[in-house]
Write an enzyme that holds these catalytic residues in place. Structure first.
Site, PDB file in Angstrom:
ATOM      1  N   GLU A 184       0.855  -1.198   0.000  1.00 29.01           N
ATOM      2  CA  GLU A 184       0.000   0.000   0.000  1.00 29.01           C
ATOM      3  C   GLU A 184       0.881   1.235   0.000  1.00 29.01           C
ATOM      4  OE1 GLU A 184      -2.533   2.794  -0.201  1.00 29.01           O
ATOM      5  OE2 GLU A 184      -3.375   0.768  -0.230  1.00 29.01           O
ATOM      6  N   ASP A 186       5.290   2.149  -3.086  1.00 30.00           N
ATOM      7  CA  ASP A 186       4.662   2.079  -4.394  1.00 30.00           C
ATOM      8  C   ASP A 186       4.777   0.633  -4.889  1.00 30.00           C
ATOM      9  OD1 ASP A 186       3.736   3.617  -6.971  1.00 30.00           O
ATOM     10  OD2 ASP A 186       5.327   2.236  -7.594  1.00 30.00           O
ATOM     11  N   ASP A 224      -5.715  -4.420  -6.589  1.00 31.03           N
ATOM     12  CA  ASP A 224      -6.977  -3.952  -6.023  1.00 31.03           C
ATOM     13  C   ASP A 224      -6.966  -2.426  -6.014  1.00 31.03           C
ATOM     14  OD1 ASP A 224      -9.468  -4.151  -4.892  1.00 31.03           O
ATOM     15  OD2 ASP A 224      -8.759  -4.575  -2.875  1.00 31.03           O
TER      16      ASP A 224
END
Length: 94
Positions: free
Chosen positions: A39, A71, A89
């Protein structure tokens, strides 16, 4: 669940983007050995831990989960790790 069901024996899974953690939590119900949740925004991980723990099956604090605040593209390019399944996602197509 679909990507994990399509692979004949997923052991190492990378989740690109945590959000609420619900998608990553789905991996908890499969016999995977390692889950790497990546994340970009650390506060998103904190929020998911605090407010969505029940919905995400506690995946972010599970012993088989590694949370990476970075990242995702840079992490995948530079980590040298190999994953059986990579799930993106919260990817914004534009």
């Amino acid at each position: 669940h679909v990507p994990l069901l399509l692979h004949p024996g997923p052991k190492r899974v990378a989740m690109l983007g945590v959000g609420s953690g619900i998608t990553a939590g789905g991996a908890m119900f499969h016999p995977v050995e390692e889950i790497t949740a990546i994340e970009l925004v650390p506060e998103v991980v904190s929020f998911a831990r605090e407010h969505f723990r029940e919905a995400n099956a506690g995946v972010l604090d599970a012993p088989r989960t590694t949370v990476v605040a970075e990242d995702a593209r840079n992490f995948l390019r530079g980590s040298g790790q190999v994953f059986d399944v990579i799930i993106g996602d919260l990817v914004v197509p534009w």
